[in-house]
Design an enzyme around this catalytic site. Structure first.
Site, PDB file in Angstrom:
ATOM      1  N   ASN A  12      19.258  64.480  46.545  1.00  0.00           N
ATOM      2  CA  ASN A  12      20.317  65.355  46.591  1.00  0.00           C
ATOM      3  C   ASN A  12      20.700  65.575  47.886  1.00  0.00           C
ATOM      4  OD1 ASN A  12      21.299  68.100  46.535  1.00  0.00           O
ATOM      5  ND2 ASN A  12      19.404  69.342  46.082  1.00  0.00           N
ATOM      6  N   TRP A  13      21.923  65.401  48.262  1.00  0.00           N
ATOM      7  CA  TRP A  13      22.541  65.332  49.587  1.00  0.00           C
ATOM      8  C   TRP A  13      22.789  66.722  50.140  1.00  0.00           C
ATOM      9  CZ3 TRP A  13      26.387  60.569  50.914  1.00  0.00           C
ATOM     10  CH2 TRP A  13      25.451  59.538  50.881  1.00  0.00           C
ATOM     11  N   LYS A  14      22.937  67.718  49.158  1.00  0.00           N
ATOM     12  CA  LYS A  14      23.028  69.337  49.332  1.00  0.00           C
ATOM     13  C   LYS A  14      24.365  69.135  50.211  1.00  0.00           C
ATOM     14  CE  LYS A  14      18.229  69.933  49.604  1.00  0.00           C
ATOM     15  NZ  LYS A  14      16.839  70.792  50.099  1.00  0.00           N
ATOM     16  N   HIS A  96      19.059  75.267  41.702  1.00  0.00           N
ATOM     17  CA  HIS A  96      18.205  74.951  43.053  1.00  0.00           C
ATOM     18  C   HIS A  96      17.746  76.047  43.731  1.00  0.00           C
ATOM     19  CE1 HIS A  96      17.192  73.249  46.963  1.00  0.00           C
ATOM     20  NE2 HIS A  96      17.043  72.209  46.345  1.00  0.00           N
ATOM     21  N   GLU A  98      18.048  76.817  46.797  1.00  0.00           N
ATOM     22  CA  GLU A  98      19.017  77.327  47.632  1.00  0.00           C
ATOM     23  C   GLU A  98      20.205  78.076  46.889  1.00  0.00           C
ATOM     24  OE1 GLU A  98      19.536  73.731  49.357  1.00  0.00           O
ATOM     25  OE2 GLU A  98      17.417  73.236  49.951  1.00  0.00           O
ATOM     26  N   GLU A 165      10.237  72.321  42.563  1.00  0.00           N
ATOM     27  CA  GLU A 165      10.495  72.372  44.033  1.00  0.00           C
ATOM     28  C   GLU A 165       9.928  73.541  44.427  1.00  0.00           C
ATOM     29  OE1 GLU A 165      13.751  69.511  45.070  1.00  0.00           O
ATOM     30  OE2 GLU A 165      14.632  71.455  44.611  1.00  0.00           O
ATOM     31  N   GLY A 171      12.427  71.066  52.754  1.00  0.00           N
ATOM     32  CA  GLY A 171      12.895  70.807  54.176  1.00  0.00           C
ATOM     33  C   GLY A 171      12.089  71.422  55.132  1.00  0.00           C
ATOM     34  N   SER A 207      10.035  67.746  50.484  1.00  0.00           N
ATOM     35  CA  SER A 207       9.767  66.835  51.616  1.00  0.00           C
ATOM     36  C   SER A 207       8.984  65.687  51.452  1.00  0.00           C
ATOM     37  CB  SER A 207       8.814  67.727  52.620  1.00  0.00           C
ATOM     38  OG  SER A 207       9.354  68.788  53.234  1.00  0.00           O
ATOM     39  N   GLY A 228      15.621  65.487  49.092  1.00  0.00           N
ATOM     40  CA  GLY A 228      16.641  65.930  50.018  1.00  0.00           C
ATOM     41  C   GLY A 228      16.698  64.977  51.115  1.00  0.00           C
ATOM     42  N   GLY A 229      16.438  65.479  52.405  1.00  0.00           N
ATOM     43  CA  GLY A 229      16.386  65.077  53.670  1.00  0.00           C
ATOM     44  C   GLY A 229      16.346  63.271  53.389  1.00  0.00           C
TER      45      GLY A 229
HETATM   46  P1  13P Z   1      13.775  68.074  51.031  1.00  0.00           P
HETATM   47  O1  13P Z   1      13.280  66.633  50.467  1.00  0.00           O
HETATM   48  O2  13P Z   1      14.843  67.746  52.372  1.00  0.00           O
HETATM   49  O3  13P Z   1      12.467  68.784  51.292  1.00  0.00           O
HETATM   50  O4  13P Z   1      14.647  68.858  49.761  1.00  0.00           O
HETATM   51  C1  13P Z   1      14.255  68.877  48.847  1.00  0.00           C
HETATM   52  C2  13P Z   1      15.183  69.611  47.703  1.00  0.00           C
HETATM   53  O5  13P Z   1      15.360  70.651  48.035  1.00  0.00           O
HETATM   54  C3  13P Z   1      15.450  68.567  46.732  1.00  0.00           C
HETATM   55  O6  13P Z   1      16.506  69.217  45.922  1.00  0.00           O
END
Ligand code: 13P
Length: 245
Positions: A12-14, A96, A98, A165, A171, A207, A228-229
């Protein structure tokens, strides 16, 4: 009855990624000239989907990061599941944390979005997860099970993916321990309303990185990761995929 569920590694590149980041695909193909042993999905921002759809290897699936609850109409700025399907997407993330926090999305809206995804022929990846305060007060399982029940349409287990999650792990560099992740995934599977919970794929997100992926992904109810990251870096994403050989 134990079922073999194929693992799914999803990135997930956000809100990250510009035209130049299409290079990511060639680096990923260099790392995986042959199809990986797991399903692999990338959810870049919607602005890159079209270009990536024409440059991606066959084994890489593409997904959106959100969709509207309807397929078309007067909804400025929204992107529908039908539009994502039209670009070649197979999946879309809904709910999500966020979006739940930044855009005030609640379970009923998340469920409507998941229904719109199913209607368009996409697999919704429905996200659930507790805050730190909820975990510390011992409510984590109740919160997450309640989100699952209220955010998921009535459908076959194979038609959706659930992503657990924990908000405090996103993050932050903190992950759920493999044991805590396994316990929550098992609770989610038990809470699945249908008799086909063996077919439900439940991803862990928060993470995940090359250093902790193997321990998390080897848990029996952890069917993959939502990353994510680490999914922004081709070597790290490739290394997580490789733990599933
Ligand atoms: P991180 O891997 O950056 O913690 O993000 C997880 C996430 O929210 C994937 O949707």
């Amino acid at each position: 009855m134990a079922m073999m569920r194929r693992k799914l590694v999803a990135g997930n590149w956000k809100m990250n990624g510009l035209q130049k980041d299409r290079d990511f695909l060639s680096a990923l193909v260099d790392a995986h000239p042959d199809a990986p042993a797991a399903d692999v999905l990338l959810c870049p921002p919607a602005t890159l989907l079209s270009a990536m759809a024409s440059a991606k290897p066959d084994w890489l699936m593409l997904g959106g990061q959100d969709c509207a609850q309807t397929q078309s109409g007067a909804h400025t700025g929204d992107i529908s599941a039908a539009m994502l399907a039209d670009l070649g997407c197979s999946h879309v993330i809904v709910g999500h944390s966020e979006r739940r926090s930044d855009h005030g999305e609640g379970d009923a809206l998340v469920r409507a979005k998941a229904e719109a995804a199913l209607e368009a022929g996409l697999v919704p990846i429905i996200c659930v997860g507790e805050t730190l305060q909820q975990r510390e007060s011992g409510e984590a399982e109740a919160v997450v099970v309640s989100q699952l029940r209220a955010s998921t349409p009535e459908c076959d287990a194979g038609a959706v993916v659930i992503a657990y999650e924990p908000v405090w792990a996103i993050g932050t560099g903190r992950t759920a321990s493999p044991e805590d992740a396994q316990a929550m995934h098992a609770a989610l599977r038990t809470a699945w309303p249908g008799a086909d919970s063996d077919l439900l794929r439940i991803l862990y997100g928060g993470s995940m990185n090359p250093g902790n992926a193997e321990a998390l992904l080897s848990q029996s109810d952890v069917d993959g990761g939502l990353i994510g990251g680490a999914s922004l870096k081709p070597d790290q994403f490739a290394s997580i995929i490789r733990t599933l050989r």
